[in-house]
Design a protein around this motif. Sequence first.
Motif, short mmCIF file in Angstrom:
data_model
loop_
_atom_site.label_atom_id
_atom_site.label_comp_id
_atom_site.label_asym_id
_atom_site.label_seq_id
_atom_site.Cartn_x
_atom_site.Cartn_y
_atom_site.Cartn_z
N ASP A 62 29.57 36.14 46.20
CA ASP A 62 29.37 37.15 47.30
C ASP A 62 30.22 36.79 48.55
N SER A 63 30.40 35.62 48.89
CA SER A 63 31.28 35.87 50.10
C SER A 63 32.64 36.18 49.83
N VAL A 64 33.45 36.36 48.83
CA VAL A 64 34.52 36.99 48.83
C VAL A 64 34.60 38.30 48.26
N LYS A 65 33.56 39.05 47.58
CA LYS A 65 33.49 40.12 46.93
C LYS A 65 33.95 41.11 47.77
N GLY A 66 34.90 42.17 47.03
CA GLY A 66 35.61 42.95 47.84
C GLY A 66 36.76 42.71 48.68
N ARG A 67 37.00 41.42 48.93
CA ARG A 67 38.35 41.04 49.66
C ARG A 67 39.19 40.37 48.73
N PHE A 68 38.76 39.37 47.72
CA PHE A 68 39.60 38.72 46.78
C PHE A 68 39.52 39.26 45.53
N THR A 69 40.83 39.28 44.79
CA THR A 69 40.92 39.89 43.35
C THR A 69 41.52 38.74 42.53
N ILE A 70 40.69 38.57 41.49
CA ILE A 70 41.51 37.56 40.47
C ILE A 70 42.10 38.29 39.42
N SER A 71 43.30 37.86 39.11
CA SER A 71 43.99 38.55 37.73
C SER A 71 44.72 37.46 37.11
N ARG A 72 45.20 37.84 35.74
CA ARG A 72 45.99 37.13 35.17
C ARG A 72 47.23 37.77 34.29
N ASP A 73 48.20 36.98 34.05
CA ASP A 73 49.15 37.17 33.14
C ASP A 73 49.31 36.45 31.97
N ASN A 74 48.90 36.63 30.87
CA ASN A 74 48.81 35.63 29.82
C ASN A 74 50.38 35.40 29.43
N ALA A 75 51.39 36.72 29.37
CA ALA A 75 52.71 36.28 29.25
C ALA A 75 53.43 35.45 29.89
N LYS A 76 52.75 35.23 31.26
CA LYS A 76 53.43 34.18 32.18
C LYS A 76 52.49 32.87 32.25
N ASN A 77 51.44 32.85 31.67
CA ASN A 77 50.58 31.64 31.73
C ASN A 77 50.36 31.64 33.15
N THR A 78 49.93 32.37 33.83
CA THR A 78 49.55 32.45 35.36
C THR A 78 48.25 33.17 35.61
N VAL A 79 47.52 32.64 36.42
CA VAL A 79 46.43 33.31 36.92
C VAL A 79 46.58 33.30 38.42
N TYR A 80 46.12 34.56 39.22
CA TYR A 80 46.48 34.92 40.60
C TYR A 80 45.10 35.00 41.36
N LEU A 81 45.23 34.97 42.26
CA LEU A 81 44.01 35.04 43.49
C LEU A 81 44.46 35.99 44.52
N GLN A 82 44.47 37.11 44.86
CA GLN A 82 44.70 37.89 45.75
C GLN A 82 43.83 37.87 46.80
#
Length: 122
Positions: A62-82
Amino acid sequence: QVQLVESGGGLVQAGGSLRLSCAASGRTFSNYNMGWFRQAPGKEREFVAVINWSGIITKYADSVKGRFTISRDNAKNTVYLQMNSLKPEDTAAYYCATTRVWTVKWNDYDVWGQGTQVTVSS
């Protein structure tokens, strides 16, 4: 043996943005759900966000909802946190981790990165 390496941390002013990356090697990345956690000095490890293996399903604290976005690129074996609209209370070491289950509990994650420091100044 799987390895996770986080990057992208740093010092930013309140209201600013950072994007964290977590690069995985050594196992089939797309088989696993991926989570981000954080830990500030003197505090317990805290769940931030999790994304399922395909990238379709996400969940946030709840503390980060609306501000942070998690995503991933399986082709690059990478997960992101914006991270946008950062606040001083977001200051912590941020860790990525793998899990086979859908969970927000840190002890259900089996492999962890070394962490990357995020410091938000007021």
